[in-house]
Scaffold this motif. Sequence first.
Motif, PDB file in Angstrom:
ATOM      1  N   ILE A   1      27.058  73.531  -5.460  1.00 38.35           N
ATOM      2  CA  ILE A   1      27.206  72.836  -6.745  1.00 38.35           C
ATOM      3  C   ILE A   1      27.979  73.704  -7.733  1.00 38.35           C
ATOM      4  CG2 ILE A   1      25.951  71.938  -8.758  1.00 38.35           C
ATOM      5  CD1 ILE A   1      23.681  71.170  -6.742  1.00 38.35           C
ATOM      6  N   ILE A   2      27.606  74.969  -7.841  1.00 39.12           N
ATOM      7  CA  ILE A   2      28.268  75.885  -8.775  1.00 39.12           C
ATOM      8  C   ILE A   2      29.750  76.013  -8.444  1.00 39.12           C
ATOM      9  CG2 ILE A   2      28.414  78.305  -9.514  1.00 39.12           C
ATOM     10  CD1 ILE A   2      25.311  78.415  -8.991  1.00 39.12           C
TER      11      ILE A   2
ATOM     12  N   LEU B   1      29.655  66.193 -11.509  1.00 35.25           N
ATOM     13  CA  LEU B   1      28.387  66.104 -10.792  1.00 35.25           C
ATOM     14  C   LEU B   1      28.332  64.851  -9.915  1.00 35.25           C
ATOM     15  CD1 LEU B   1      25.817  67.357 -13.454  1.00 35.25           C
ATOM     16  CD2 LEU B   1      26.831  68.617 -11.542  1.00 35.25           C
ATOM     17  N   ASP B   2      28.899  63.754 -10.381  1.00 31.52           N
ATOM     18  CA  ASP B   2      28.922  62.532  -9.565  1.00 31.52           C
ATOM     19  C   ASP B   2      29.757  62.732  -8.300  1.00 31.52           C
ATOM     20  OD1 ASP B   2      27.226  61.036 -11.161  1.00 31.52           O
ATOM     21  OD2 ASP B   2      28.862  60.119 -12.313  1.00 31.52           O
ATOM     22  N   GLU B   3      30.900  63.407  -8.439  1.00 29.21           N
ATOM     23  CA  GLU B   3      31.736  63.684  -7.268  1.00 29.21           C
ATOM     24  C   GLU B   3      30.999  64.590  -6.285  1.00 29.21           C
ATOM     25  OE1 GLU B   3      36.206  63.479  -9.227  1.00 29.21           O
ATOM     26  OE2 GLU B   3      35.035  65.323  -9.439  1.00 29.21           O
TER      27      GLU B   3
ATOM     28  N   ARG C   1      16.337  72.210 -12.928  1.00 28.33           N
ATOM     29  CA  ARG C   1      15.600  70.958 -13.125  1.00 28.33           C
ATOM     30  C   ARG C   1      16.558  69.789 -13.372  1.00 28.33           C
ATOM     31  NH1 ARG C   1      12.518  74.099 -16.839  1.00 28.33           N
ATOM     32  NH2 ARG C   1      10.787  75.058 -15.736  1.00 28.33           N
ATOM     33  N   PHE C   2      17.628  70.058 -14.119  1.00 27.33           N
ATOM     34  CA  PHE C   2      18.636  69.034 -14.396  1.00 27.33           C
ATOM     35  C   PHE C   2      19.290  68.565 -13.097  1.00 27.33           C
ATOM     36  CE2 PHE C   2      23.083  67.915 -15.313  1.00 27.33           C
ATOM     37  CZ  PHE C   2      22.882  66.822 -16.127  1.00 27.33           C
ATOM     38  N   TYR C   3      19.709  69.504 -12.261  1.00 28.11           N
ATOM     39  CA  TYR C   3      20.317  69.147 -10.973  1.00 28.11           C
ATOM     40  C   TYR C   3      19.336  68.348 -10.121  1.00 28.11           C
ATOM     41  CZ  TYR C   3      24.169  72.436 -11.916  1.00 28.11           C
ATOM     42  OH  TYR C   3      25.248  73.094 -12.441  1.00 28.11           O
TER      43      TYR C   3
END
Length: 147
Positions: A51-52, A61-63, A19-21
């Motif tokens: 992502i992981i 996460l921004d990158e 949910r966060f992602y």
Amino acid sequence: MMKIGDLAKITGLTTATIRFYESKGLLKSVGRKANGYREYPPEAISVLSIIINAQQTGFTLDEIKHVLPSDSIDWKHDDLVASLQKKLGEIETMEARLAQNKAHLLSLMGLIDSKPPEMACKDNAARIIDELKVPARKKLRVGDTDA
């Protein structure tokens, strides 16, 4: 389509992480059934794997969001390669800094271990502190040359 719990089991992530992602825009918004359950397409597994893996190699996460394509056929090759090269440079800089830190710690341990057997610990501490006061680069005095 799969529910968030199924996606969590497959990826090893918690539903809260998924949910966060999604809230950060890394995972496409998904449809909801009438009962409110989220449904994710099979591609969500691949996106979460990317992502992981990217996080494990040091990407923020921004990158990740910057280079993550909107779909699997929309990869921006040059942006991706540039991001990977930049991250590699950051890792190399960090490795150099860690090597310097390690050398400094080994030097400090050598100073501590070189205590003469008859010297008191208090005197050894003073000796080490005096050694550490020596500047890394000696200042030039009047008349000295830089060569």
